[in-house]
Design a protein around this motif. Sequence first.
Motif, PDB file in Angstrom:
ATOM      1  N   UNK A  21       3.350   8.583  -0.340  1.00 48.33           N
ATOM      2  CA  UNK A  21       3.823   9.470  -1.402  1.00 48.33           C
ATOM      3  C   UNK A  21       3.128  10.828  -1.399  1.00 48.33           C
ATOM      4  N   UNK A  22       3.924  11.900  -1.158  1.00 45.58           N
ATOM      5  CA  UNK A  22       3.395  13.259  -1.273  1.00 45.58           C
ATOM      6  C   UNK A  22       3.040  13.573  -2.724  1.00 45.58           C
ATOM      7  N   UNK A  23       3.839  13.035  -3.649  1.00 46.03           N
ATOM      8  CA  UNK A  23       3.574  13.305  -5.061  1.00 46.03           C
ATOM      9  C   UNK A  23       2.219  12.733  -5.465  1.00 46.03           C
ATOM     10  N   UNK A  24       1.911  11.516  -4.996  1.00 49.17           N
ATOM     11  CA  UNK A  24       0.611  10.923  -5.321  1.00 49.17           C
ATOM     12  C   UNK A  24      -0.519  11.754  -4.726  1.00 49.17           C
ATOM     13  N   UNK A  25      -0.345  12.206  -3.477  1.00 53.27           N
ATOM     14  CA  UNK A  25      -1.376  13.039  -2.854  1.00 53.27           C
ATOM     15  C   UNK A  25      -1.604  14.316  -3.654  1.00 53.27           C
ATOM     16  N   UNK A  26      -0.495  14.952  -4.076  1.00 55.56           N
ATOM     17  CA  UNK A  26      -0.618  16.186  -4.854  1.00 55.56           C
ATOM     18  C   UNK A  26      -1.305  15.922  -6.190  1.00 55.56           C
ATOM     19  N   UNK A  27      -0.982  14.788  -6.807  1.00 54.22           N
ATOM     20  CA  UNK A  27      -1.603  14.426  -8.087  1.00 54.22           C
ATOM     21  C   UNK A  27      -3.115  14.262  -7.906  1.00 54.22           C
ATOM     22  N   UNK A  28      -3.506  13.538  -6.852  1.00 54.67           N
ATOM     23  CA  UNK A  28      -4.924  13.361  -6.592  1.00 54.67           C
ATOM     24  C   UNK A  28      -5.631  14.660  -6.288  1.00 54.67           C
ATOM     25  N   UNK A  29      -4.950  15.537  -5.549  1.00 57.07           N
ATOM     26  CA  UNK A  29      -5.551  16.828  -5.215  1.00 57.07           C
ATOM     27  C   UNK A  29      -5.760  17.672  -6.461  1.00 57.07           C
ATOM     28  N   UNK A  30      -4.759  17.663  -7.350  1.00 57.67           N
ATOM     29  CA  UNK A  30      -4.884  18.452  -8.592  1.00 57.67           C
ATOM     30  C   UNK A  30      -6.045  17.957  -9.455  1.00 57.67           C
ATOM     31  N   UNK A  31      -6.285  16.658  -9.409  1.00 56.30           N
ATOM     32  CA  UNK A  31      -7.372  16.095 -10.218  1.00 56.30           C
ATOM     33  C   UNK A  31      -8.718  16.121  -9.491  1.00 56.30           C
ATOM     34  N   UNK A  32      -8.709  16.574  -8.243  1.00 56.65           N
ATOM     35  CA  UNK A  32      -9.961  16.664  -7.494  1.00 56.65           C
ATOM     36  C   UNK A  32     -10.528  15.321  -7.090  1.00 56.65           C
ATOM     37  N   UNK A  33      -9.670  14.320  -6.926  1.00 55.24           N
ATOM     38  CA  UNK A  33     -10.155  12.985  -6.575  1.00 55.24           C
ATOM     39  C   UNK A  33     -10.487  12.905  -5.085  1.00 55.24           C
ATOM     40  N   UNK A  34     -11.662  12.395  -4.744  1.00 53.23           N
ATOM     41  CA  UNK A  34     -12.031  12.234  -3.332  1.00 53.23           C
ATOM     42  C   UNK A  34     -11.118  11.245  -2.621  1.00 53.23           C
ATOM     43  N   UNK A  35     -11.018  11.392  -1.319  1.00 54.16           N
ATOM     44  CA  UNK A  35     -10.265  10.453  -0.491  1.00 54.16           C
ATOM     45  C   UNK A  35     -11.131   9.234  -0.181  1.00 54.16           C
ATOM     46  N   UNK A  36     -10.534   8.135   0.254  1.00 53.05           N
ATOM     47  CA  UNK A  36     -11.316   6.914   0.486  1.00 53.05           C
ATOM     48  C   UNK A  36     -12.515   7.114   1.398  1.00 53.05           C
ATOM     49  N   UNK A  37     -12.324   7.849   2.496  1.00 53.79           N
ATOM     50  CA  UNK A  37     -13.421   7.973   3.458  1.00 53.79           C
ATOM     51  C   UNK A  37     -14.414   9.060   3.079  1.00 53.79           C
ATOM     52  N   UNK A  38     -14.213   9.708   1.923  1.00 53.55           N
ATOM     53  CA  UNK A  38     -15.220  10.638   1.410  1.00 53.55           C
ATOM     54  C   UNK A  38     -16.250   9.915   0.537  1.00 53.55           C
ATOM     55  N   UNK A  39     -15.997   8.639   0.292  1.00 51.58           N
ATOM     56  CA  UNK A  39     -16.984   7.801  -0.399  1.00 51.58           C
ATOM     57  C   UNK A  39     -17.693   6.917   0.610  1.00 51.58           C
ATOM     58  N   UNK A  40     -18.983   6.766   0.468  1.00 53.45           N
ATOM     59  CA  UNK A  40     -19.712   5.781   1.255  1.00 53.45           C
ATOM     60  C   UNK A  40     -19.633   4.445   0.530  1.00 53.45           C
ATOM     61  N   UNK A  41     -19.250   3.418   1.258  1.00 52.93           N
ATOM     62  CA  UNK A  41     -19.039   2.107   0.649  1.00 52.93           C
ATOM     63  C   UNK A  41     -20.312   1.567   0.004  1.00 52.93           C
ATOM     64  N   UNK A  42     -21.456   1.966   0.523  1.00 52.29           N
ATOM     65  CA  UNK A  42     -22.719   1.459  -0.011  1.00 52.29           C
ATOM     66  C   UNK A  42     -23.090   2.088  -1.344  1.00 52.29           C
ATOM     67  N   UNK A  43     -22.432   3.204  -1.709  1.00 49.06           N
ATOM     68  CA  UNK A  43     -22.851   3.894  -2.928  1.00 49.06           C
ATOM     69  C   UNK A  43     -21.725   4.120  -3.930  1.00 49.06           C
ATOM     70  N   UNK A  44     -20.499   3.794  -3.589  1.00 47.85           N
ATOM     71  CA  UNK A  44     -19.360   4.123  -4.449  1.00 47.85           C
ATOM     72  C   UNK A  44     -19.470   3.503  -5.835  1.00 47.85           C
ATOM     73  N   UNK A  45     -20.180   2.392  -5.972  1.00 46.16           N
ATOM     74  CA  UNK A  45     -20.297   1.737  -7.274  1.00 46.16           C
ATOM     75  C   UNK A  45     -21.448   2.277  -8.111  1.00 46.16           C
ATOM     76  N   UNK A  46     -22.283   3.126  -7.541  1.00 51.17           N
ATOM     77  CA  UNK A  46     -23.418   3.648  -8.294  1.00 51.17           C
ATOM     78  C   UNK A  46     -23.001   4.840  -9.139  1.00 51.17           C
ATOM     79  N   UNK A  47     -23.357   4.856 -10.418  1.00 45.94           N
ATOM     80  CA  UNK A  47     -22.952   5.973 -11.281  1.00 45.94           C
ATOM     81  C   UNK A  47     -23.415   7.327 -10.766  1.00 45.94           C
ATOM     82  N   UNK A  48     -24.571   7.380 -10.090  1.00 49.91           N
ATOM     83  CA  UNK A  48     -25.106   8.663  -9.646  1.00 49.91           C
ATOM     84  C   UNK A  48     -24.621   9.071  -8.261  1.00 49.91           C
ATOM     85  N   UNK A  49     -23.720   8.290  -7.658  1.00 48.02           N
ATOM     86  CA  UNK A  49     -23.250   8.601  -6.306  1.00 48.02           C
ATOM     87  C   UNK A  49     -22.299   9.788  -6.324  1.00 48.02           C
ATOM     88  N   UNK A  50     -22.309  10.549  -5.251  1.00 51.10           N
ATOM     89  CA  UNK A  50     -21.386  11.667  -5.092  1.00 51.10           C
ATOM     90  C   UNK A  50     -20.691  11.541  -3.739  1.00 51.10           C
TER      91      UNK A  50
END
Length: 239
Positions: free
Chosen positions: A147-176
Amino acid sequence: MPADAARDHLAALTAAGLRPKQVADLAGISAATVGNITDPTTGRIQAQIERAVLAIEIPSRPGDVAPDNALVPIIGAARRIQALVAYGYPQSHLARELGINPAHTTMAALVGRPNHSSGATGQSITAKRERAIKDLFDRLQLTPGPSNRARDYGRRHGWPLPFEWDEDSIDRPDATPVRARWTAASAQAERRDQVAQLSDRGLPNWQIAFELGITKRTVERIRHAAPVGAPELDWGLDR
């Protein structure tokens, strides 16, 4: 026994996201006993209680050890859902995969929409649901959504992509997230070449991760998604 060691361990378990009731259930003791241990005026506890508390491993993810109906922090689950939306998966598709009504407050909380009755977003989710979201994320994170619409929605909200998160830290509140890790084809190719060169030298994944300043999980993703000699991958980032 002095209560200090058990009290410090309880504090570490709480910091990792476990609630006192969950700790009590895991240790096989009462919630009142947990409260007694955390009371700074408590000087000594029974040895078997100390052993039971210290036997609980500090989890990297509370959802992995909590009972199905226990409430755990929602932050990791929300990040995973939002990343999949930004990767091209509509919220309605993800809701169906999870057996959730797309209009339910649970889905709203996962994408950060406030509850209309209270004005607040949910802070907790059941451990069973949290584990299901992690399983869904693990299954879809290497495959761009349609879905292009979903991608655009995520981009507008500034949501990171899956591989921009490290799996070891994604659950930590202080992770970026590491933003724009794969947004340019040249950067993607360069990182893939680095991993390939170090792999050819016989280095294990953990050592490649150390050399490149990334996580072992990231190395595994690259090697799984892009074998040496594979054509350039289309991650769907420019659609």
